[in-house]
Write a protein that holds these residues in place. Structure first.
Motif, mmCIF file in Angstrom:
data_model
loop_
_atom_site.group_PDB
_atom_site.id
_atom_site.type_symbol
_atom_site.label_atom_id
_atom_site.label_comp_id
_atom_site.label_asym_id
_atom_site.label_seq_id
_atom_site.Cartn_x
_atom_site.Cartn_y
_atom_site.Cartn_z
ATOM 1 N N ALA A 184 4.213 10.894 0.400
ATOM 2 C CA ALA A 184 2.952 10.475 -0.253
ATOM 3 C C ALA A 184 2.964 8.957 -0.456
ATOM 4 C CB ALA A 184 2.787 11.195 -1.594
ATOM 5 N N GLU A 185 4.095 8.404 -0.885
ATOM 6 C CA GLU A 185 4.160 6.951 -1.107
ATOM 7 C C GLU A 185 4.153 6.197 0.228
ATOM 8 O OE1 GLU A 185 3.699 5.867 -4.059
ATOM 9 O OE2 GLU A 185 4.561 7.297 -5.483
ATOM 10 N N LEU A 240 -2.819 -8.542 -7.006
ATOM 11 C CA LEU A 240 -2.666 -7.814 -5.741
ATOM 12 C C LEU A 240 -1.806 -6.559 -5.859
ATOM 13 C CD1 LEU A 240 -3.066 -7.828 -2.582
ATOM 14 C CD2 LEU A 240 -0.816 -8.918 -2.479
ATOM 15 N N ARG A 241 -0.721 -6.660 -6.623
ATOM 16 C CA ARG A 241 0.223 -5.529 -6.696
ATOM 17 C C ARG A 241 -0.429 -4.254 -7.231
ATOM 18 N NH1 ARG A 241 6.611 -5.985 -8.669
ATOM 19 N NH2 ARG A 241 7.046 -3.753 -8.552
ATOM 20 N N HIS A 242 -1.568 -4.420 -7.949
ATOM 21 C CA HIS A 242 -2.278 -3.217 -8.441
ATOM 22 C C HIS A 242 -2.637 -2.270 -7.291
ATOM 23 C CE1 HIS A 242 -2.483 -5.333 -12.111
ATOM 24 N NE2 HIS A 242 -3.718 -5.764 -12.074
ATOM 25 N N ILE A 243 -2.751 -2.803 -6.078
ATOM 26 C CA ILE A 243 -3.176 -1.913 -4.978
ATOM 27 C C ILE A 243 -2.153 -0.810 -4.724
ATOM 28 C CG2 ILE A 243 -4.628 -3.673 -3.862
ATOM 29 C CD1 ILE A 243 -2.544 -3.895 -1.631
ATOM 30 N N LEU A 244 -0.910 -1.048 -5.183
ATOM 31 C CA LEU A 244 0.114 -0.003 -5.028
ATOM 32 C C LEU A 244 -0.179 1.190 -5.935
ATOM 33 C CD1 LEU A 244 3.282 -2.261 -4.781
ATOM 34 C CD2 LEU A 244 2.262 -0.907 -2.941
ATOM 35 N N ASN A 245 -1.175 1.036 -6.792
ATOM 36 C CA ASN A 245 -1.581 2.168 -7.635
ATOM 37 C C ASN A 245 -2.654 3.020 -6.974
ATOM 38 O OD1 ASN A 245 0.186 1.683 -9.686
ATOM 39 N ND2 ASN A 245 -1.189 0.277 -10.750
ATOM 40 N N TYR A 246 -2.890 2.794 -5.688
ATOM 41 C CA TYR A 246 -3.854 3.634 -4.965
ATOM 42 C C TYR A 246 -3.469 5.116 -5.150
ATOM 43 C CZ TYR A 246 -6.111 6.029 -1.085
ATOM 44 O OH TYR A 246 -6.823 6.932 -0.335
ATOM 45 N N GLY A 247 -4.420 5.922 -5.551
ATOM 46 C CA GLY A 247 -4.176 7.351 -5.762
ATOM 47 C C GLY A 247 -3.658 7.677 -7.150
ATOM 48 N N HIS A 248 -3.336 6.630 -7.935
ATOM 49 C CA HIS A 248 -2.676 6.885 -9.214
ATOM 50 C C HIS A 248 -3.647 7.162 -10.368
ATOM 51 C CE1 HIS A 248 0.777 5.667 -6.944
ATOM 52 N NE2 HIS A 248 1.595 5.771 -7.971
ATOM 53 N N PHE A 331 -10.082 1.745 -10.374
ATOM 54 C CA PHE A 331 -9.810 2.519 -9.162
ATOM 55 C C PHE A 331 -9.433 1.597 -8.015
ATOM 56 C CE2 PHE A 331 -12.114 5.779 -11.392
ATOM 57 C CZ PHE A 331 -11.542 6.963 -10.926
ATOM 58 N N VAL A 332 -8.494 2.046 -7.216
ATOM 59 C CA VAL A 332 -8.206 1.375 -5.945
ATOM 60 C C VAL A 332 -8.848 2.262 -4.883
ATOM 61 C CG1 VAL A 332 -6.399 0.571 -4.377
ATOM 62 C CG2 VAL A 332 -5.993 0.546 -6.857
ATOM 63 N N LEU A 333 -9.820 1.710 -4.168
ATOM 64 C CA LEU A 333 -10.556 2.514 -3.185
ATOM 65 C C LEU A 333 -10.352 1.967 -1.776
ATOM 66 C CD1 LEU A 333 -14.046 2.952 -4.964
ATOM 67 C CD2 LEU A 333 -12.019 4.405 -5.163
ATOM 68 N N VAL A 340 -7.815 -1.887 1.120
ATOM 69 C CA VAL A 340 -8.369 -1.305 -0.111
ATOM 70 C C VAL A 340 -8.972 -2.406 -0.980
ATOM 71 C CG1 VAL A 340 -6.852 0.724 -0.244
ATOM 72 C CG2 VAL A 340 -6.077 -1.443 -1.217
ATOM 73 N N PHE A 341 -9.756 -2.005 -1.968
ATOM 74 C CA PHE A 341 -10.247 -2.960 -2.958
ATOM 75 C C PHE A 341 -10.164 -2.320 -4.339
ATOM 76 C CE2 PHE A 341 -14.531 -1.278 -4.006
ATOM 77 C CZ PHE A 341 -14.652 -0.302 -3.011
#
Ligand code: NAD
Ligand code: GLY
Length: 362
Positions: A184-185, A240-248, A331-333, A340-341
Motif C-alpha cells: 500500500a505504501e 511538500l512532505r504532506h503528500i506522503l499522507n495521501y490516503g491517510h 486531503f491529498v488528491l 497529487v495536490f
C-alpha cells in the motif's frame, strides 16, 4: 547492493538496499567509525529470525552487543516501554557514542528511534528495517515517535538515522498480510510522485508478490528514492512532505472507526481509492486512472471496500481529524497518477457520497 543518499547537510546518510546485506552490518559500522559496544532493539519474532545471526556478525567484528527485546505490537510504541528501555540502556552503561540498531518493522523503528533521539539527548541511530513498509517508508526521513493518550505518534521528534540497511532477503519471512501492508505504501509513493514507477508496478506486481529478489530490490530502491527526494525538499514536514499522507485522511478515520483492528496498509488503500474517487467526482482525475488504481490495489491483495464498518463512525472520525487541523480537513488528491495536490476544500457531503457509493463500480 544499491545505495540511495539522503542529502540533509550534516544529517545526510546512506540507505543500502540488497539481498543478504545483514551480514555486512558489522563491517559497515566499523567503516562508519563505530567501535566497542552497541545495542540492538528488536522484538522476539524478529530476534529469533535475524537477531542472533546479526549479534554473531557484530561480535565477530569486535563489538560488545546487548539485545533489548520488547514484545511485538503497536501498543509497545509507548512512553512506558521507552522508559523501560532507558533503564536497560543505563544498566548497560550506554554512552553518547553507543549506537542503537533498530532491527524490525516500523513499530521497532519508531520506538527505538524515539529512544535514540532522547536517551542522553541523542545517541547514534541505525535503522535495519525488516518489513516492506519499514524499508520503503518508516526507516527513511527521521520521524520517530511513540503513541500517547490513544493518539498515534503524539510524542516524537525528527531524528535522522546515521545509516539505513535494508536487507531485502528478510522480506521472505513476512506474512502475506504484512507484505500487502507494505505494498500500500509502495503504491502510495508511485501515485504521489512517479507515474513510470506505477506502470512498473502494474507490469511486475505478481513477481514482487512472489518475492522475486530482483523485483523486491527494484521496488524498495525506487520507493526509497522517492521518499528520500521528498524528505530532502521538506525535512520538517512543512509543506511538500504532506503528500506522503495521501490516503491517510480517510484511512486514519477507517482505522479508528475499526478500533485499529484493520491493517494500516489496508486502511490506507481504501483511503487512497476514496481520495481518487473524490478527485474523479470533482472532474479532476480521469476515470481510466481511477480504474488503474483500483485494479492495482486489488491485485496487491488489499481491500477495496469496507463492508463491515459503519459509515457514520468513519465520518465522525474524519470530523475529529478536522478539529485537530483547526477546522479544516486536509486531503491529498490525485490530479493524475504520479501527481497529487493538497486541498482543504472537499465538502463533507462529497466525502459521504464517495463512501456511500462504495459498492458501485469504483
Ligand atoms: P510492525 O513493525 O508491527 O511489523 C509487522 C509485523 O511483522 C510484526 O508482527 C513484526 O514482528 C513482524 N515482522 C517484522 N519483520 C519481519 C520479518 N522480516 N519476517 C516476519 N515477520 C516480521 O509493522 P510495520 O507495518 O512495519 O510498521 C507499522 C508502524 O510504522 C506503525 O506504528 C506506523 O505508525 C509506523 N510508521 C512510521 C512512519 C515514519 O515515517 N516513521 C511511516 C509509516 C509508518
Ligand atoms: N510517512 C510520512 C512521512 O514520513 O512523512
Amino acid at each position: 547492493m544499491k545505495r540511495v543518499k539522503v542529502r540533509l547537510g550534516k544529517s545526510s546518510y546512506e540507505i543500502r538496499i540488497g539481498p543478504g546485506i545483514l551480514a555486512e552490518v558489522g563491517h559497515r559500522l566499523t567503516e562508519s567509525g563505530f567501535s566497542d559496544k552497541l545495542v540492538i532493539i528488536t522484538n522476539p519474532i524478529v530476534n529469533r529470525l535475524y537477531g542472533e545471526a546479526l549479534e554473531q556478525n557484530l561480535t565477530r567484528e569486535g563489538f560488545r552487543v546487548t539485545i533489548l527485546s520488547v514484545p511485538d505490537g503497536e501498543e509497545q510504541k509507548s512512553l512506558e516501554t521507552a522508559g523501560r528501555l532507558y533503564h536497560e540502556l543505563s544498566n548497560f552503561y550506554a554512552e553518547r557514542a553507543t549506537p542503537i540498531l533498530a532491527l524490525g518493522g516500523g513499530v521497532i523503528g519508531d520506538l527505538a528511534g524515539f529512544v535514540a533521539a532522547t536517551y542522553l539527548r541523542g545517541v547514534p541511530l541505525v535503522q535495519i528495517p525488516t518489513t516492506l513498509l519499514a524499508q520503503v517508508d518508516s526507516s527513511i526521513g527521521g520521524k520517530v515517535a511513540v503513541n500517547h493518550d490513544q493518539l498515534k505518534n503524539k510524542i516524537g521528534a525528527f531524528y535522522q538515522p546515521k545509516l539505513v540497511i535494508s536487507d531485502i532477503s528478510t522480506l521472505k519471512t513476512l506474512p502475506p498480510k504484512e507484505l500487502a501492508n507494505g505494498l500500500a505504501e509502495v503504491i502510495k509513493s508511485a501515485v504521489v510522485w512517479d507515474k513510470e514507477f506505477f506502470a512498473y508496478l502494474e507490469m511486475n506486481l505478481d513477481r514482487i508478490k512472489s518475492l522475486d529478489e530482483g523485483e523486491l530490490e527494484e521496488t524498495v530502491l525506487r520507493s526509497a528514492k522517492i521518499k528520500a527526494e521528498i524528505v530532502e525538499r521538506d525535512e520538517m514536514d512543512l509543506g511538500l512532505r504532506h503528500i506522503l499522507n495521501y490516503g491517510h485522511t480517510i484511512g486514519h478515520a477507517i482505522e479508528s472507526a475499526a478500533d485499529f483492528r484493520i491493517g494500516h496498509g489496508e486502511a490506507i488503500a481504501i483511503g487512497m481509492l476514496a481520495a481518487a474517487r473524490i478527485s474523479n467526482q470533482l472532474g479532476i482525475l480521469d476515470q481510466t486512472e481511477l480504474l488503474r488504481l483500483r485494479s492495482l490495489i486489488q491485485r496487491a491483495s488489499l481491500a477495496i471496500e469496507t463492508p463491515s464498518l459503519k459509515l457514520d463512525k468513519i465520518i465522525q472520525a474524519v470530523r475529529h481529524d478536522k478539529k485537530i487541523l483547526g477546522g479544516r480537513t486536509r486531503f491529498v488528491l490525485p490530479k493524475a497518477i504520479g501527481e497529487v495536490f493538497i486541498t482543504d476544500e472537499v465538502s463533507p457531503s462529497l466525502v459521504e457520497q464517495v463512501l456511500v457509493g462504495w459498492h458501485e463500480e469504483t
